[in-house]
Write a protein that holds these residues in place. Sequence first.
Motif, short mmCIF file in Angstrom:
data_model
loop_
_atom_site.label_atom_id
_atom_site.label_comp_id
_atom_site.label_asym_id
_atom_site.label_seq_id
_atom_site.Cartn_x
_atom_site.Cartn_y
_atom_site.Cartn_z
N ASP A 18 0.84 -1.19 0.00
CA ASP A 18 0.00 0.00 0.00
C ASP A 18 0.88 1.25 0.00
OD1 ASP A 18 -2.86 1.18 0.56
OD2 ASP A 18 -1.49 2.20 1.93
N ALA A 19 0.65 2.14 -0.97
CA ALA A 19 1.52 3.31 -1.14
C ALA A 19 1.47 4.23 0.08
CB ALA A 19 1.14 4.07 -2.39
N THR A 20 0.28 4.49 0.61
CA THR A 20 0.16 5.40 1.74
C THR A 20 0.84 4.83 2.97
OG1 THR A 20 -1.92 6.28 0.89
CG2 THR A 20 -1.47 6.62 3.23
N GLN A 21 0.64 3.55 3.22
CA GLN A 21 1.29 2.91 4.36
C GLN A 21 2.80 2.88 4.19
OE1 GLN A 21 -0.05 1.80 7.30
NE2 GLN A 21 -1.91 2.84 6.57
N ALA A 22 3.26 2.63 2.98
CA ALA A 22 4.70 2.63 2.73
C ALA A 22 5.30 4.01 3.01
CB ALA A 22 4.98 2.21 1.29
N PHE A 23 4.59 5.05 2.58
CA PHE A 23 5.04 6.42 2.82
C PHE A 23 5.14 6.69 4.32
CE2 PHE A 23 3.50 10.92 3.40
CZ PHE A 23 4.72 11.52 3.15
N THR A 43 5.31 15.58 6.01
CA THR A 43 4.09 14.88 6.41
C THR A 43 2.88 15.22 5.55
OG1 THR A 43 3.59 16.59 8.05
CG2 THR A 43 4.87 14.68 8.80
N GLN A 44 2.92 16.34 4.83
CA GLN A 44 1.77 16.77 4.05
C GLN A 44 1.98 16.61 2.54
OE1 GLN A 44 -1.08 17.64 5.62
NE2 GLN A 44 0.05 17.12 7.49
N LEU A 47 0.64 12.77 -2.08
CA LEU A 47 1.06 11.51 -2.69
C LEU A 47 0.13 11.12 -3.84
CD1 LEU A 47 2.88 9.02 -2.71
CD2 LEU A 47 1.42 8.02 -0.94
N ASN A 48 -1.16 11.24 -3.66
CA ASN A 48 -2.09 10.83 -4.72
C ASN A 48 -1.87 11.63 -6.00
OD1 ASN A 48 -3.36 8.84 -3.23
ND2 ASN A 48 -4.92 10.23 -2.42
N ARG A 49 -1.62 12.93 -5.87
CA ARG A 49 -1.33 13.74 -7.06
C ARG A 49 -0.07 13.26 -7.75
NH1 ARG A 49 1.30 19.20 -5.63
NH2 ARG A 49 2.87 17.62 -5.11
N GLU A 123 8.66 20.50 -4.24
CA GLU A 123 8.04 21.39 -3.26
C GLU A 123 8.76 21.37 -1.92
OE1 GLU A 123 3.43 21.28 -4.92
OE2 GLU A 123 4.08 19.84 -3.41
N VAL A 124 9.42 20.26 -1.59
CA VAL A 124 10.14 20.20 -0.31
C VAL A 124 11.65 20.30 -0.49
CG1 VAL A 124 8.32 18.86 0.80
CG2 VAL A 124 10.23 17.66 -0.29
N SER A 125 12.09 20.64 -1.69
CA SER A 125 13.53 20.67 -1.95
C SER A 125 14.26 21.73 -1.14
CB SER A 125 13.80 20.86 -3.44
OG SER A 125 13.31 22.12 -3.89
N TYR A 126 13.53 22.76 -0.67
CA TYR A 126 14.17 23.79 0.16
C TYR A 126 14.76 23.19 1.43
CZ TYR A 126 10.12 23.64 3.28
OH TYR A 126 9.17 23.23 4.16
N THR A 127 14.21 22.07 1.89
CA THR A 127 14.73 21.46 3.11
C THR A 127 16.13 20.90 2.91
OG1 THR A 127 13.78 19.27 2.65
CG2 THR A 127 12.40 20.84 3.87
#
Length: 201
Positions: A18-23, A43-44, A47-49, A123-127
Amino acid sequence: MVFQAIDGVLDILVNEPDATQAFEQILAHGREQLKSTIWDKYTQMNLNRDLQSATHWFQAEIAKHPTATGIYFGLDTLNMNDGHGRNVELGFSSDCHPEKLEDEWSYRCDQFGSPHLILGLSEVSYTFENEDTWSYKERAFAEYFFFLGYSGIVLREAMKAADFGQDFLAMWGFHDGDMFYLARRNQGEWQTVANLQPSRS
């Protein structure tokens, strides 16, 4: 530490379909390996997109390469261009034999597809760059660990959802560094093979 952590990511990709559980499991594993507030920024993720976008892209590309038996996904962290670039290169080989877990073909792909941007990673590459908030260790670990894990989920699901008939072996990883097996179809049977690796198997 990073390779021990990556082994955990590879096991999650194999054992959690399951993709969500794996994430969620990959995020939890990251927190176990490195105590940092950097994980809160992931955390936000949408994933579906990202799954839908990657599936549409891969379906269109694999249809152009019906003889390909080797699929190469090269991760690129440097050319995302604030959401207008790419972070996955795509190569194909007709010299791959999916029944064999061999990687020589991945160094000489004979066909190439259009690159793709997994937008969530952009979108999270700034981290990966914010020196004022996180140390080099935090940023470097998260970039390698999270980029590999999240893209592994997205690309695994894109291949599973796409409609194409040929057997294949897929590899993914950093195009200028470590590469890993991801999945294969052998005699019509799907397998996630991320825990069986060319250099350490």
